[in-house]
Design an enzyme around this catalytic site. Structure first.
Site, mmCIF file in Angstrom:
data_model
loop_
_atom_site.group_PDB
_atom_site.id
_atom_site.type_symbol
_atom_site.label_atom_id
_atom_site.label_comp_id
_atom_site.label_asym_id
_atom_site.label_seq_id
_atom_site.Cartn_x
_atom_site.Cartn_y
_atom_site.Cartn_z
ATOM 1 N N HIS A 22 -6.564 -5.128 -13.717
ATOM 2 C CA HIS A 22 -7.346 -4.052 -12.948
ATOM 3 C C HIS A 22 -8.600 -3.708 -13.785
ATOM 4 O O HIS A 22 -8.786 -2.485 -13.985
ATOM 5 C CB HIS A 22 -6.515 -2.807 -12.437
ATOM 6 C CG HIS A 22 -5.866 -3.093 -11.171
ATOM 7 N ND1 HIS A 22 -5.000 -1.908 -11.139
ATOM 8 C CD2 HIS A 22 -5.589 -4.154 -10.542
ATOM 9 C CE1 HIS A 22 -4.142 -2.452 -10.086
ATOM 10 N NE2 HIS A 22 -4.728 -3.728 -9.444
ATOM 11 N N HIS A 78 -0.139 -11.862 -0.768
ATOM 12 C CA HIS A 78 -0.845 -10.767 -1.255
ATOM 13 C C HIS A 78 -2.386 -11.434 -1.566
ATOM 14 O O HIS A 78 -2.512 -12.402 -2.173
ATOM 15 C CB HIS A 78 -0.281 -10.180 -2.247
ATOM 16 C CG HIS A 78 -0.980 -8.906 -2.994
ATOM 17 N ND1 HIS A 78 -1.791 -8.252 -2.194
ATOM 18 C CD2 HIS A 78 -0.976 -8.265 -4.122
ATOM 19 C CE1 HIS A 78 -2.283 -7.141 -2.923
ATOM 20 N NE2 HIS A 78 -1.859 -7.260 -4.090
ATOM 21 N N GLU A 80 -4.746 -9.944 -3.120
ATOM 22 C CA GLU A 80 -5.437 -9.360 -4.415
ATOM 23 C C GLU A 80 -5.778 -10.560 -5.228
ATOM 24 O O GLU A 80 -5.105 -11.344 -5.190
ATOM 25 C CB GLU A 80 -4.955 -8.345 -5.004
ATOM 26 C CG GLU A 80 -5.604 -7.501 -6.130
ATOM 27 C CD GLU A 80 -4.890 -6.257 -6.857
ATOM 28 O OE1 GLU A 80 -3.722 -6.012 -6.361
ATOM 29 O OE2 GLU A 80 -5.585 -5.766 -7.680
ATOM 30 N N ASP A 82 -5.788 -11.217 -8.079
ATOM 31 C CA ASP A 82 -4.764 -11.959 -9.479
ATOM 32 C C ASP A 82 -4.198 -12.985 -8.600
ATOM 33 O O ASP A 82 -3.413 -13.765 -9.651
ATOM 34 C CB ASP A 82 -4.180 -10.780 -9.963
ATOM 35 C CG ASP A 82 -3.414 -10.028 -9.452
ATOM 36 O OD1 ASP A 82 -3.795 -9.548 -8.119
ATOM 37 O OD2 ASP A 82 -2.352 -9.505 -9.653
ATOM 38 N N HIS A 144 1.773 -4.033 -2.975
ATOM 39 C CA HIS A 144 0.766 -2.993 -3.304
ATOM 40 C C HIS A 144 -0.183 -2.552 -2.553
ATOM 41 O O HIS A 144 -1.191 -1.650 -2.533
ATOM 42 C CB HIS A 144 0.381 -3.564 -4.643
ATOM 43 C CG HIS A 144 -0.856 -3.155 -5.311
ATOM 44 N ND1 HIS A 144 -1.754 -4.074 -5.960
ATOM 45 C CD2 HIS A 144 -1.154 -1.823 -5.582
ATOM 46 C CE1 HIS A 144 -2.698 -3.164 -6.441
ATOM 47 N NE2 HIS A 144 -2.341 -2.156 -6.294
ATOM 48 N N ASP A 163 4.090 -8.492 -5.737
ATOM 49 C CA ASP A 163 4.169 -7.571 -6.540
ATOM 50 C C ASP A 163 5.079 -6.758 -7.039
ATOM 51 O O ASP A 163 5.540 -6.100 -8.032
ATOM 52 C CB ASP A 163 2.694 -6.481 -6.432
ATOM 53 C CG ASP A 163 1.270 -7.095 -6.735
ATOM 54 O OD1 ASP A 163 1.209 -8.020 -7.576
ATOM 55 O OD2 ASP A 163 0.487 -6.481 -6.066
ATOM 56 N N TYR A 191 4.498 -0.630 -14.977
ATOM 57 C CA TYR A 191 4.112 -1.326 -13.633
ATOM 58 C C TYR A 191 4.092 -0.230 -12.523
ATOM 59 O O TYR A 191 3.215 0.088 -11.600
ATOM 60 C CB TYR A 191 4.666 -2.514 -13.513
ATOM 61 C CG TYR A 191 3.839 -3.535 -12.422
ATOM 62 C CD1 TYR A 191 3.061 -4.469 -12.742
ATOM 63 C CD2 TYR A 191 4.193 -3.394 -11.059
ATOM 64 C CE1 TYR A 191 2.407 -5.177 -11.733
ATOM 65 C CE2 TYR A 191 3.475 -4.244 -10.311
ATOM 66 C CZ TYR A 191 2.649 -5.028 -10.494
ATOM 67 O OH TYR A 191 2.013 -5.776 -9.560
ATOM 68 N N HIS A 224 4.687 -11.385 -10.740
ATOM 69 C CA HIS A 224 4.296 -11.010 -12.294
ATOM 70 C C HIS A 224 5.648 -10.950 -12.978
ATOM 71 O O HIS A 224 6.554 -10.223 -12.568
ATOM 72 C CB HIS A 224 3.738 -9.618 -12.290
ATOM 73 C CG HIS A 224 2.217 -9.553 -11.799
ATOM 74 N ND1 HIS A 224 1.140 -10.357 -12.053
ATOM 75 C CD2 HIS A 224 1.717 -9.041 -10.618
ATOM 76 C CE1 HIS A 224 0.208 -10.060 -11.359
ATOM 77 N NE2 HIS A 224 0.443 -9.269 -10.510
HETATM 78 FE FE1 FEO Z 1 -1.790 -6.207 -5.996
HETATM 79 FE FE2 FEO Z 1 -0.761 -8.468 -8.700
HETATM 80 O O1 FEO Z 1 -1.924 -7.796 -7.201
#
Ligand code: FEO
Length: 398
Positions: A22, A78, A80, A82, A144, A163, A191, A224
């Site tokens: 982030h 998702h 995002e 990443d 998330h 996530d 996390y 992750h």
């Molecule tokens: Fe909300 Fe791993 O991205």
């Protein structure tokens, strides 16, 4: 490439060197992974992708498991970056594959990558048949982002949770029973504390909903960190606990100081905390790692924040951690403030106001001391700490 079950593969990236996530907001002392999975059945599905800089490496890994041309579904749990940052590189190669997203996911993907792929929008309960197995989708709003969803693979009983239930943890192994569980839990709570704390109420509702489906569960495969294979429900139960005003009988004391006087106050307050019997951790606001401090605040029942008065306010370093406390919307915490000053002395009350505005329950008046504390004033600090520690313990014994 590693295998979860027959014809289910991990094709993620292990980012051993990642130190911040982030931007610079979240320290990742143990690196990170971006997990991506391939399911081979009569149809072939790719679940989740990886951060953009790793797109080529990821596609190379994918192509060792499947002929890219044969991929039928790309499941985007998702948007995002990443996870989604490498979709453009893949979809350039397989433009006819069906890109499966939630309604919000379609909007987010479109606004980020400006692509018109063959979108298939799904909602909770929708299914895709892969042949012998199905993928069943569960929306997971705010776990998330608004777009998040999970995908459940029948027959193999794997929940691809994205996530949720993840950790920033690089490892040569992929399952929880193959790694140091203490390390994994440190990263899992960090996390949760730094990313999911604001959404606690939604999380408990979502867990209740998922439990109500009574899905057989062999694995939880987040996007992750490690995959929960040994007793996968353990992390679900932890999330439930963390989302329910989680508090250990501890205090986090954070301060910054210009000429050591606020520090003298902090150390005297700490002696008082000691006398009360409560455990505590002390952090210097200018030197400590913000994400680590946020994790400790998440765990603790009590928060004490001290700052010298500086230009009629508190020190900018203290402002940073105060903003973090406000943004993360902790619940069920108690707090108080203190600080040394030279003339105007606004800081302790301003810090108190900020904590109160952050829904921290202020249990004693702020303490301000002019210039260097005397022996008597250090005794006042000690009493302040002792009283606060007693309140922490009393509040948990109610
Ligand atoms: Fe909300 Fe791993 O991205």
């Amino acid at each position: 490439m590693k295998q979860l079950k027959e014809n289910v593969y991990w094709v993620g990236i292990t980012d051993w060197g990642l130190q911040h996530f982030h931007g610079f907001g979240f320290s990742t002392h143990r690196g990170a992974t971006y997990n991506s999975y391939v399911i081979k059945d009569e149809k072939i599905a790719v679940v989740d992708a990886v951060w953009g800089p790793y797109a080529n490496e990821w596609i190379e890994k994918l192509s060792q498991v499947v002929d890219l041309e044969k991929i039928d579904y790309v499941i985007c749990n998702h948007a995002e970056t990443d996870h989604a940052g490498s979709y453009v590189a893949l979809m350039d190669k397989i433009p006819n594959a069906t890109f499966v997203v939630s309604a919000k996911g379609k909007e987010h993907v479109h606004k980020q990558f400006h692509q018109d792929w063959n979108f298939k929008v799904v909602k909770t309960g929708d299914k895709i048949s892969l042949g012998k197995r199905e993928l069943v989708f569960i929306e997971a709003t705010m776990l998330h982002w608004p777009d998040n969803m999970m995908a459940y693979l029948t027959e193999d009983n794997i929940l691809f949770s994205n996530d949720a239930f993840g950790q920033h943890y690089a490892s040569s192994k992929i399952f929880n029973d193959e790694v140091d569980e203490t390390e994994v839990y440190q990263e899992a709570i960090k996390y949760y504390a730094n990313i999911l704390t604001p959404f606690g109420k939604l999380i408990t509702k979502k867990i209740d909903e998922i439990k109500s489906f009574n899905l057989p569960l062999d694995m939880i495969a987040p996007s992750h960190g490690i995959i929960w294979r040994d007793n996968p429900m353990q992390i679900v139960e932890k999330y439930y606990e963390w989302a329910s005003n989680y508090a250990e009988p501890t205090v986090v004391l954070i301060y910054d100081t210009m000429w050591s006087n606020t520090e003298k106050m902090a150390l005297a307050i700490a002696k008082g905390l000691d006398a009360s019997g409560v455990a505590y951790k002390i952090y210097h606001a200018a030197k400590a790692d913000g994400a680590d401090v946020a994790t400790e605040i998440f765990k603790a029942k009590g928060i004490l924040v001290g700052s010298s008065t500086f230009n009629n306010r508190y020190l900018p370093t203290t402002a940073t951690i105060l903003e973090e406390i406000r943004c993360l919307r902790f619940t069920g915490k108690i707090g108080a403030s203190f600080g040394s000053y030279g003339w105007s002395g606004e800081s302790p009350k301003l810090v108190e106001d900020h904590l109160a505005a952050s829904k921290i329950d202020i249990v004693q008046d702020s303490l301000g001391i002019k210039f260097t504390p005397t022996v008597e004033e250090l005794q006042t600090c000690y009493d302040f700490g002792k009283s606060f520690g007693e309140k922490v313990l009393a509040s948990l014994n109610k």
